[in-house]
Design a protein around this motif. Structure first.
Motif, PDB file in Angstrom:
ATOM      1  N   HIS A 100      38.999  48.303  43.121  1.00 61.02           N
ATOM      2  CA  HIS A 100      39.439  48.217  41.732  1.00 61.02           C
ATOM      3  C   HIS A 100      38.367  48.742  40.772  1.00 61.02           C
ATOM      4  CE1 HIS A 100      36.891  44.663  42.118  1.00 61.02           C
ATOM      5  NE2 HIS A 100      36.674  44.802  40.823  1.00 61.02           N
ATOM      6  N   ASP A 101      38.803  49.088  39.571  1.00 56.74           N
ATOM      7  CA  ASP A 101      37.890  49.491  38.498  1.00 56.74           C
ATOM      8  C   ASP A 101      37.871  48.355  37.483  1.00 56.74           C
ATOM      9  OD1 ASP A 101      36.528  50.567  36.362  1.00 56.74           O
ATOM     10  OD2 ASP A 101      37.586  52.478  36.369  1.00 56.74           O
ATOM     11  N   ALA A 102      36.859  47.506  37.555  1.00 56.69           N
ATOM     12  CA  ALA A 102      36.810  46.323  36.692  1.00 56.69           C
ATOM     13  C   ALA A 102      36.784  46.706  35.223  1.00 56.69           C
ATOM     14  CB  ALA A 102      35.594  45.467  37.043  1.00 56.69           C
ATOM     15  N   GLY A 103      36.044  47.746  34.876  1.00 54.84           N
ATOM     16  CA  GLY A 103      35.952  48.150  33.482  1.00 54.84           C
ATOM     17  C   GLY A 103      37.277  48.620  32.911  1.00 54.84           C
ATOM     18  N   GLU A 104      38.133  49.173  33.759  1.00 58.62           N
ATOM     19  CA  GLU A 104      39.413  49.684  33.278  1.00 58.62           C
ATOM     20  C   GLU A 104      40.326  48.553  32.805  1.00 58.62           C
ATOM     21  OE1 GLU A 104      42.368  52.767  32.542  1.00 58.62           O
ATOM     22  OE2 GLU A 104      40.188  52.510  32.455  1.00 58.62           O
ATOM     23  N   LEU A 105      40.138  47.337  33.302  1.00 55.54           N
ATOM     24  CA  LEU A 105      40.926  46.208  32.811  1.00 55.54           C
ATOM     25  C   LEU A 105      40.611  45.909  31.354  1.00 55.54           C
ATOM     26  CD1 LEU A 105      41.189  43.412  35.539  1.00 55.54           C
ATOM     27  CD2 LEU A 105      43.042  44.606  34.388  1.00 55.54           C
ATOM     28  N   LEU A 106      39.409  46.269  30.915  1.00 54.17           N
ATOM     29  CA  LEU A 106      39.043  46.124  29.506  1.00 54.17           C
ATOM     30  C   LEU A 106      39.443  47.357  28.708  1.00 54.17           C
ATOM     31  CD1 LEU A 106      35.440  44.729  30.051  1.00 54.17           C
ATOM     32  CD2 LEU A 106      37.401  43.395  29.275  1.00 54.17           C
ATOM     33  N   ASP A 107      39.175  48.536  29.266  1.00 55.71           N
ATOM     34  CA  ASP A 107      39.346  49.775  28.510  1.00 55.71           C
ATOM     35  C   ASP A 107      40.796  50.255  28.449  1.00 55.71           C
ATOM     36  OD1 ASP A 107      36.590  49.753  28.274  1.00 55.71           O
ATOM     37  OD2 ASP A 107      36.286  51.069  29.997  1.00 55.71           O
ATOM     38  N   GLY A 108      41.529  50.096  29.559  1.00 59.62           N
ATOM     39  CA  GLY A 108      42.874  50.660  29.640  1.00 59.62           C
ATOM     40  C   GLY A 108      43.853  50.115  28.612  1.00 59.62           C
ATOM     41  N   PRO A 109      44.035  48.794  28.534  1.00 57.79           N
ATOM     42  CA  PRO A 109      44.977  48.259  27.543  1.00 57.79           C
ATOM     43  C   PRO A 109      44.583  48.616  26.116  1.00 57.79           C
ATOM     44  CG  PRO A 109      44.418  46.599  29.170  1.00 57.79           C
ATOM     45  CD  PRO A 109      43.481  47.744  29.399  1.00 57.79           C
ATOM     46  N   LEU A 110      43.287  48.587  25.837  1.00 59.65           N
ATOM     47  CA  LEU A 110      42.819  48.902  24.491  1.00 59.65           C
ATOM     48  C   LEU A 110      43.073  50.373  24.165  1.00 59.65           C
ATOM     49  CD1 LEU A 110      41.555  47.496  22.115  1.00 59.65           C
ATOM     50  CD2 LEU A 110      39.295  47.989  23.062  1.00 59.65           C
ATOM     51  N   ARG A 111      42.909  51.237  25.142  1.00 62.43           N
ATOM     52  CA  ARG A 111      43.186  52.658  24.940  1.00 62.43           C
ATOM     53  C   ARG A 111      44.653  52.879  24.546  1.00 62.43           C
ATOM     54  NH1 ARG A 111      41.461  54.185  29.549  1.00 62.43           N
ATOM     55  NH2 ARG A 111      43.446  54.144  30.647  1.00 62.43           N
ATOM     56  N   VAL A 112      45.560  52.188  25.227  1.00 60.87           N
ATOM     57  CA  VAL A 112      46.990  52.338  24.934  1.00 60.87           C
ATOM     58  C   VAL A 112      47.321  51.789  23.550  1.00 60.87           C
ATOM     59  CG1 VAL A 112      49.315  51.647  25.616  1.00 60.87           C
ATOM     60  CG2 VAL A 112      47.653  52.322  27.358  1.00 60.87           C
TER      61      VAL A 112
END
Length: 212
Positions: free
Chosen positions: A182-194
């Protein structure tokens, strides 16, 4: 398999979905009289304590303690499992963009819920401040703009806070789940990006938590 999806949708599509949804009373807040209040109070009392220990059999892995299983079970009870809610989730899923990028984020984990991992990483107070209800929401364009600051406050972590959150996500997804890649940082960055994309382009947005 646990899934958390956040996608941008045309504003009119969201408005149509909101109008078509079966009217139901909103979920009761987690007040002292709410049935889940005892579990929420327990989570608050344990929020600063680690719920995982270093694995004795898997180098770099984690073993879940009783508190982790209890928190996972509590978070699973926080979603509307009614037939109407499931039908709305199916309809929203059909409206999401087909390609990942600024308009679509999805996290998938075997045996563990990605949003639950994020909730463990953030703690109870930040999780309750995140727009919607435990990762689920259906916002038109105006609601996205109004709630984006709260999402940024919760997810836009830096420095030691971000490293600690990533470590906790990793512990959850490997201790309770089977998602070592998994990409732990993407759980923070992904939703915010959308959400930022939706606010910038005048779109609505939806978030769904599902199990398959």
């Amino acid at each position: 398999m646990g899934v958390w999806v956040v996608g941008a949708l045309p504003d009119q599509t969201v408005r149509d979905l909101q109008r078509a949804a079966v009217p139901e009373p909103p979920p009761a807040p987690l007040t002292p009289h709410h049935p889940a209040s005892a579990e929420l109070a327990w989570w608050r009392s344990r929020a600063r304590h680690p719920m995982f220990t270093a694995s004795r059999t898997w180098p770099g892995g984690w073993d879940a303690g009783d508190d982790a299983f209890r928190l996972s079970a509590f978070l699973d009870t926080c979603y509307d499992a009614s037939e109407a809610a499931e039908s709305l989730r199916d309809t929203v899923m059909d409206q999401f963009p087909q390609e990942f990028g600024e308009s679509l984020f999805a996290a998938v984990a075997r045996k563990a819920g990605p949003f639950s991992a994020l909730a463990y990483a953030l703690g109870p107070e930040a999780t309750l401040r995140f727009p919607g209800r435990f990762g689920e929401f259906l916002f038109d364009a105006g609601q996205v703009r109004a709630r984006l600051p709260a999402a940024e406050e919760v997810l836009a972590l830096t420095g030691a806070r971000r490293r600690d959150a990533a470590d906790r996500v990793h512990a959850w997804l490997t201790g309770l789940g089977d998602a070592p890649g998994h990409d732990a940082g993407e759980l923070l960055d992904g939703p915010l990006r959308v959400l930022r994309y939706a606010a910038r382009t005048g779109r609505g947005a939806a978030g769904l938590v599902r199990w398959y």
